[in-house]
Design an enzyme around this catalytic site. Structure first.
Site, PDB file in Angstrom:
ATOM      1  N   LEU D 227      50.323  34.855-126.778  1.00 45.14           N
ATOM      2  CA  LEU D 227      51.456  35.634-127.305  1.00 45.14           C
ATOM      3  C   LEU D 227      51.357  37.160-127.116  1.00 45.14           C
ATOM      4  O   LEU D 227      50.478  37.939-127.521  1.00 45.14           O
ATOM      5  CB  LEU D 227      51.923  35.640-128.803  1.00 45.14           C
ATOM      6  CG  LEU D 227      52.917  36.168-129.230  1.00 45.14           C
ATOM      7  CD1 LEU D 227      54.407  35.591-128.754  1.00 45.14           C
ATOM      8  CD2 LEU D 227      52.846  36.016-130.861  1.00 45.14           C
ATOM      9  N   ASP D 228      52.331  37.748-126.225  1.00 49.27           N
ATOM     10  CA  ASP D 228      52.395  39.121-125.911  1.00 49.27           C
ATOM     11  C   ASP D 228      50.997  39.988-125.298  1.00 49.27           C
ATOM     12  O   ASP D 228      50.922  41.021-125.507  1.00 49.27           O
ATOM     13  CB  ASP D 228      52.814  40.023-127.251  1.00 49.27           C
ATOM     14  CG  ASP D 228      54.072  39.746-127.776  1.00 49.27           C
ATOM     15  OD1 ASP D 228      54.900  39.190-127.085  1.00 49.27           O
ATOM     16  OD2 ASP D 228      54.022  39.967-129.007  1.00 49.27           O
TER      17      ASP D 228
END
Lengths: 283, 283, 283, 283
Positions: D227-228
């Site tokens: 994530l990210d």
């Protein structure tokens, strides 16, 4: 000059500005600059900074403060009223990287940074010559983590002897003890070589490189006992790209670090900063 | 909402702020935002903008204005007191380049630009569909320099019919007559596609290219009868380099033009602009 | 180091890059950085800069140049091939404003600006101590417009004695004669304290203030005999607002001037600049 | 047009550029733009992007690719050779915040973003009218975490039916499953509304507000299953201050988000991006 600065922090309620400006008017003060901010007009916190000229300054400074006391009590204010002529006695701490120190000294020498620099303290001797060429006292206090207590004792004695108002950590790579920090609440400004809260802690440029960011930054902040978590004063960034090595990032970071630190220090010296809930109001 | 905005311009002298804030206090107003500026505390010009909430608004707006009159007289003020709920009736003029119009419409649609857009006027029909897809009236008034008078008569009638407060020239490439401009003092905002005063007049991107500049810019300004010489509201720039053709400059210029215009228009809509000696105070 | 830099300017035609890279390959050169630009692939002008490492450098530098000659002839090139180890012999000219000089000296001292600074020349003595504290020769040559010729004779002699490659006008407020300029084509870099072509000539900050601009800038450029019209190397800006006096603009301008000059000088020192039709290609 | 783009990634060694440019020369190609980068001239990784015109395109595209194969084998290249005329088939995914979608559509409409937009997909219907006013197909696929699998099946079918090359998450607030992501390596671009790696995850503006930062940012990046944490393509920032509420940060963030996303998408569409060790080379 006959310039004074009034800083106020209190619960917001109607009538504060009106009372304060009436007080200044009564005391023949011309308002030069006035800034205010409220977190919420209903039951919020109110902040104000007024810079004014008064023919009563500096002689009647104490008297003005006494008179203002009753207004301050009415509105439950934390406040200060100082003369701009009381230039802050400042100490600069530095290690081996000198770009921030150089920036501060040059800005000071050219009259763009109004501080009374009482000393530069370092755990190395690299900047001795530079500091002395500016006619400023240099103190060499070698340090390592085993003798931190003795080092800080020497530093604290110096700070007390010179009655220091502001300590600037211009890339001073040593950790300060909780006691040292607690003794100087919101009186120590540090420069961190990243865009906080990204890359808290050591080696931010290496980590920025590894993450492949397209911008690197710098942050000046007041020091608290949470590492790199104190109230942020100023931040800025510089664009980098895939060609830049860790070393390039360090070089490019230098110019933004020195500017971000100098800006933060100036604002403190001009009493433009109020701390509230681990943030800064910058007036 | 019950928000009002007070704008003041008068000779500086002690007591202004004190009187104004007492007046607001008496009228149960909470100050939300307050900005002031003086060209000189001694015999200078004083400017102030206060945004406040008062339970008396909007009902007693007229009454507040009447009451304020005596203070205004005392200090020889030019002033206005308006409700933020009186959203400005706005006309947008555009030719064939639509990027500025698009930006304004999108910002308006997303609620970031609070205007009452009454019409989009163009000498071309390129944007008809776009404008109508936003549910706004579009007026096509073909024009050329031979029929300028008749064109402006039609425009002036429209502006009057809709009681327009603000005219935005969103890359409207026609020259307005002195009469048209004189009829709307500081009510016409233009975007010029250069960093004024560089490249006044036609073809700024071509001339920027020929000069080999490393930055190009955009300027939003109030229109006066001196071409590109009106009070500057906002400017910004974008970096270019030797690889960029005139066409590239035009493309890159678009994104800075639309942002600089939108910013300037917002400030006008929020009554943040005061004109003084062909300059703007931006509060 | 064994780093070389090849700069090329010639009519564009197929096969240039192929020939050049074959030549380098044959000479055991690793390409570190390569930049090229063509005004037009059809009949345009082609520009190239290659930085490479070769074990043949520095010994066989002359030999490499001889070998490259036939390729250069084939493509009708203007070109140079130099070792990065041949650091440019540099002279800095300065008057009373010292911020640009200070920046250059500090960047030089910290190793971020690779120049062989042979002298600082000034018509005043203000910077004597500063310059000498860096261990550099300072020459005081008082000047005024009546003795310009004699002054330049002294300067020219110095420049010749030290075999100077690059002259940096670090806020040197004297006009140079056409002869002086003509003798140093694209070897003199000046910093102008405005965003050219806005505010050409004297007092740009006063004029920026009067015009009410929202950004001020600085421009580093090669000096030609058209005042402030030489090829622009670098520009940057800083945001200002209505509160800033002419004096504030001067202060704020300083930080952008010194950075824009230092950047331009570095690019010249690294042979990153090619002049073409009064513009710079920056590689 | 007859423009081709060659992208290369291989171990660095002498002779690559020479071979590649000879190949292009032999094939009557004019180099329009050429960029290269090496992590290290000794045993590093080499990257190159060449944009060229050739009269052999588009007819002999396949033939060119076949011919290039032997060079590619010699140097152990990962590579692609494509025509600029093969515009990427693009899908845009969006939820309720439409500023990024609007920016992409307007840039596309004005010809500044060269994509073949095949569809806009949303879990809400807010943008249906907007999308269709641009003449583009809109697909409404309601979703929640309980039906993620079914939702993605529908999406995957659409992507396959239209042979999509690039998926843009223009503030699409749903988490994609690992399978979905794995099926589109470096073909999904997301915009995160913070300056990564600061404020990974949800509510970055609220957390930026709480931390009291002085700048907020946006990051466009390729989506991976961390994530990210995917390769960052572009970042930019906007200055904020103590007066800005969380809501203000959201508003101000919008303009930087849409620009950072549009820039990243353009670079991908122009084949300017090469991924290497979770970073992007931007040519």
């Amino acid at each position: 000059k006959q310039t004074g600065r009034l800083l106020i922090k209190c619960p917001d309620q109607p009538g504060i500005v009106s009372s304060v400006t009436q007080f200044l008017h009564k005391n023949e003060a011309n308002i030069i600059e006035s800034n205010q901010y409220t977190t919420d007009p209903q039951d919020g916190k109110f902040f104000m900074r007024i810079e004014f000229e008064s023919s009563k300054l500096p002689e009647a400074e104490e008297e003005l403060r006494n008179d203002f006391g009753s207004i301050a009590d009415t509105f439950d204010m934390e406040w200060s009223l100082k003369g701009a002529y009381d230039v802050k006695k400042t100490a600069i701490f530095v290690s081996k990287e000198l770009h921030c120190l150089r920036e501060l000294l040059l800005e000071w020498q050219s009259g763009d940074l109004i501080a009374d620099i009482k000393m530069v303290v370092s755990n190395h001797e690299d900047c001795k010559e530079l500091v002395e060429s500016f006619g400023l006292p240099f103190f060499h206090i070698p340090s390592n983590k085993d003798i931190r207590k003795q080092v800080e004792e020497k530093q604290l004695k110096l700070l007390k002897d010179y009655d220091i108002d502001l300590i600037v950590l211009a890339r001073y790579m040593q950790i300060l003890t909780p006691d040292f920090v607690a003794a100087h609440p919101f009186k120590i400004i540090n420069i961190h070589h990243s865009f906080l809260p990204a890359f808290i802690g050591a080696n931010p440029h290496k980590r920025a490189y590894d993450r492949g960011v397209k911008l690197i930054g710098a942050t000046s902040h007041y020091v608290t006992n949470d590492l790199d978590e104190g109230p942020i004063i100023e931040q800025d960034i510089v664009r980098v790209d895939h060609r830049d090595s860790v070393n390039d990032l360090k070089k490019m970071g230098r110019s933004v670090e020195r500017i971000v630190l100098a800006r933060g220090v100036k604002w403190d010296l001009e009493d433009r900063l109020i701390v509230h809930e681990n943030k800064t109001i910058v007036f």
